[in-house]
Enzyme design. Structure first.
Site, PDB file in Angstrom:
ATOM      1  N   LYS A 117       0.847  -1.200   0.000  1.00  0.00           N
ATOM      2  CA  LYS A 117       0.000   0.000   0.000  1.00  0.00           C
ATOM      3  C   LYS A 117       0.879   1.245   0.000  1.00  0.00           C
ATOM      4  O   LYS A 117       1.875   1.311   0.729  1.00  0.00           O
ATOM      5  CB  LYS A 117      -0.909  -0.022   1.233  1.00  0.00           C
ATOM      6  CG  LYS A 117      -1.965   1.069   1.257  1.00  0.00           C
ATOM      7  CD  LYS A 117      -2.860   0.925   2.492  1.00  0.00           C
ATOM      8  CE  LYS A 117      -3.971   1.959   2.527  1.00  0.00           C
ATOM      9  NZ  LYS A 117      -4.836   1.821   3.718  1.00  0.00           N
ATOM     10  N   SER A 173      -9.665   1.527   2.660  1.00  0.00           N
ATOM     11  CA  SER A 173      -8.821   2.295   1.764  1.00  0.00           C
ATOM     12  C   SER A 173      -7.718   1.476   1.098  1.00  0.00           C
ATOM     13  O   SER A 173      -7.111   1.961   0.136  1.00  0.00           O
ATOM     14  CB  SER A 173      -8.177   3.440   2.537  1.00  0.00           C
ATOM     15  OG  SER A 173      -7.356   2.931   3.577  1.00  0.00           O
ATOM     16  N   SER A 207      -9.843  -0.630   6.944  1.00  0.00           N
ATOM     17  CA  SER A 207      -9.242  -0.532   5.613  1.00  0.00           C
ATOM     18  C   SER A 207      -8.456  -1.743   5.125  1.00  0.00           C
ATOM     19  O   SER A 207      -8.068  -1.778   3.966  1.00  0.00           O
ATOM     20  CB  SER A 207      -8.337   0.692   5.549  1.00  0.00           C
ATOM     21  OG  SER A 207      -9.123   1.829   5.350  1.00  0.00           O
TER      22      SER A 207
HETATM   23  N1  GLN Z   1     -13.260   3.992   5.969  1.00  0.00           N
HETATM   24  C1  GLN Z   1     -12.762   4.485   7.203  1.00  0.00           C
HETATM   25  C2  GLN Z   1     -12.371   5.937   7.048  1.00  0.00           C
HETATM   26  O1  GLN Z   1     -12.584   6.459   6.017  1.00  0.00           O
HETATM   27  C3  GLN Z   1     -11.577   3.678   7.644  1.00  0.00           C
HETATM   28  C4  GLN Z   1     -10.366   3.927   6.825  1.00  0.00           C
HETATM   29  C5  GLN Z   1      -9.168   3.167   7.278  1.00  0.00           C
HETATM   30  O2  GLN Z   1      -9.270   2.152   7.971  1.00  0.00           O
HETATM   31  N2  GLN Z   1      -8.006   3.672   6.930  1.00  0.00           N
HETATM   32  O3  GLN Z   1     -11.886   6.554   7.941  1.00  0.00           O
END
Ligand code: GLN
Length: 489
Positions: free
Chosen positions: A80, A155, A179
């Site tokens: 990532k 994400s 994410s």
């Molecule tokens: N979807 C959640 C957010 O937008 C979690 C994102 C994540 O775990 N980085 O904050």
């Protein structure tokens, strides 16, 4: 096993050791696959195939001399783009870092390099890991290999899509509110969010520092255990890193779940689940019982407030973490008449809409006069949630829920409605607030799209988590692959 690019890491590792295949051959298969599907899926922001080639050659040379090239050698990985890689562009999915080349490696990357890391590329992601669909990337969305009209989740959507599409064998993601687990679930993969502090955050670009963790996205539980064992462990460069012995997860994984107590938080089984997700859950609960576990409904009443607390705490921490992007120290700089104008222009141009929304939310929640009412209150709720989990784990070995209330949604379906997007993580967010570990494994399909089962465990009890995941994986027997036509099968 079909094609090389579809294999599991542990299979390839055994084949490499037996010299049935070379690292260069494995990489060639993955590279071909990238050539074939990347244009449609767009898993990567940056490809690092030349570097991967060098690593593969080194692995083969070591093997030829009878040396062990390391447990990650010759196994193509997607990383990532939130993890710093020395000398390699690290954008975090943002314009503001579009030219940022770190001078150092994240600790997890450094460790994997010593273990023979063969990195295919830096995977696409929602900007600064804020999002659940990878549509918030400044470099365009990634598509779900199961259905190209749908999102891969987020994400860490690029990491998950790469593995599901055969553009990598395994991947690293990061998880602040879901994410790793949600994209793993959307793409039919295994994804694990470790206990807070088990894996170093040094060199992980910060989103919400009290919630962020790095973890594996893989094709099966064995690969997940393997990759976790490579990245876990104390790091003096991360002050929140725990000083603990890392158990042998591969060994801990075996042994079955007879006699275990499984709790099902009622709060995570409420409205909003699609019929297919509900069905998959019911089937999983029956399987738990067939395997000799006791299943019981559990009450963790404060989980109802987890999403609200998260959307105060995470943006608050983000607003402070993202203050460093000022056009002076990192990445993009847009000149202005004076310094303040330069700051403003740089941030206006460099950040996307969701990141700006989070900075405003967080700044507001932390502002004088509101601090106690919002941030203070959210922290209290966080403590209550932690208490609920603690109490539940006095009675249960693990807790289970769907990973996400729905399978992968359509591209564009939720971009205009941030709240609908936020709800995608309603089942995963409580885990980050409590700092406990959780894993998502594929447990079925709804309309041809993967559904994930989330298994949550006690602090630092990844061993039990993996054991339950392994037993369930075997009993569920999920073998489906992305279909041709609507997907990239
Ligand atoms: N979807 C959640 C957010 O937008 C979690 C994102 C994540 O775990 N980085 O904050």
């Amino acid at each position: 096993m079909g094609e090389l690019y579809e294999a599991r890491a542990w299979e390839l590792r055994e084949m490499l050791r037996r010299r049935e295949v070379s690292a260069v051959e494995i990489l060639r298969a993955v590279r071909e696959r990238v050539r074939e599907v990347e244009e449609r899926v767009r898993s990567y922001i940056t490809l690092t195939l030349d570097e991967a080639e060098r690593a593969a050659l080194e692995a083969d040379a070591a093997l030829a001399e009878g040396r062990d090239p390391g447990p990650a050698a010759g196994i193509p990985m997607a990383v990532k783009d939130v993890l710093c890689t020395r000398g390699i562009l690290t954008t975090c999915g943002s314009r503001i870092l579009e030219n940022y080349v770190p001078v150092y490696d994240a600790t997890v990357i450094g460790r994997l390099r010593r273990d023979g890391l063969t990195m295919v590329g830096k995977a696409n992601m929602d900007e600064f890991a804020m999002g659940s669909s990878t549509e918030n990337s400044a470099f365009g969305p990634t598509r779900n290999p199961w259905d190209l009209e749908r999102v891969p989740g987020g994400s860490s959507g690029g990491s998950a899509a790469a593995v599901a599409a055969g553009e990598a064998i395994w991947a690293l993601g990061s998880d602040t509110g879901g994410s790793i687990r949600q994209p793993a679930s959307f793409c039919g993969l295994v994804g694990l969010k470790p206990t807070y502090g088990l894996v170093s955050r040094f060199g992980l670009v910060a989103f919400a520092s009290s919630l962020d963790q790095v973890g594996p996205i893989t094709r099966d539980v064995r690969d997940c255990a393997l990759l976790l064992s490579l990245i876990a462990g104390h790091d003096p460069r991360d002050s929140t890193s725990l000083q603990v012995e890392v158990p042998d997860y591969l060994k801990a994984m075996e042994g079955g779940i007879e006699g275990m107590r499984v709790g099902v938080p009622r709060e995570l089984m409420q409205e909003g689940l699609t019929p297919g997700v509900r069905e998959c859950m019911e089937r999983c609960l029956a399987i738990f019982q067939e395997l000799g576990a006791e299943v019981e409904e559990a009450g963790l009443p404060h989980l109802d407030y987890a999403l609200s607390a998260y959307y105060i705490i995470a943006p608050a921490e983000a607003s402070s973490n993202l203050a460093r992007y000022d056009g002076v120290r990192y990445g993009l700089r847009v000149e202005g008449e004076d310094m303040l104008e330069m700051y403003g222009k740089t941030r206006a141009r460099g950040f996307g809409a969701e990141v700006k929304r989070r900075i405003m939310l967080g700044t507001y929640a932390l502002s004088a006069g509101y601090y106690e009412a919002y941030y203070g209150q959210a922290q209290k709720v966080r403590t209550l949630i932690l208490g609920d989990f603690r109490k539940a784990f006095e009675r249960y070995d693990v807790l289970v829920s769907p990973t996400s209330p729905t399978p992968a949604f359509r591209l564009g379906e939720k971009v205009e409605d941030p709240l609908a997007m936020y709800l995608s993580d309603v089942c995963t967010i409580p885990v980050n607030l409590a700092g406990i570990p959780a894993v998502s494994i594929p447990c079925g399909l709804e309309d041809g799209l993967p559904v994930g089962l989330q298994i949550m465990g006690k602090v630092l009890d990844e061993a039990t988590l993996l054991r339950v995941a392994r037993a369930m994986e075997e009993a569920i027997g999920f073998r489906e692959r992305p279909p041709a036509g609507r997907g990239v099968g």
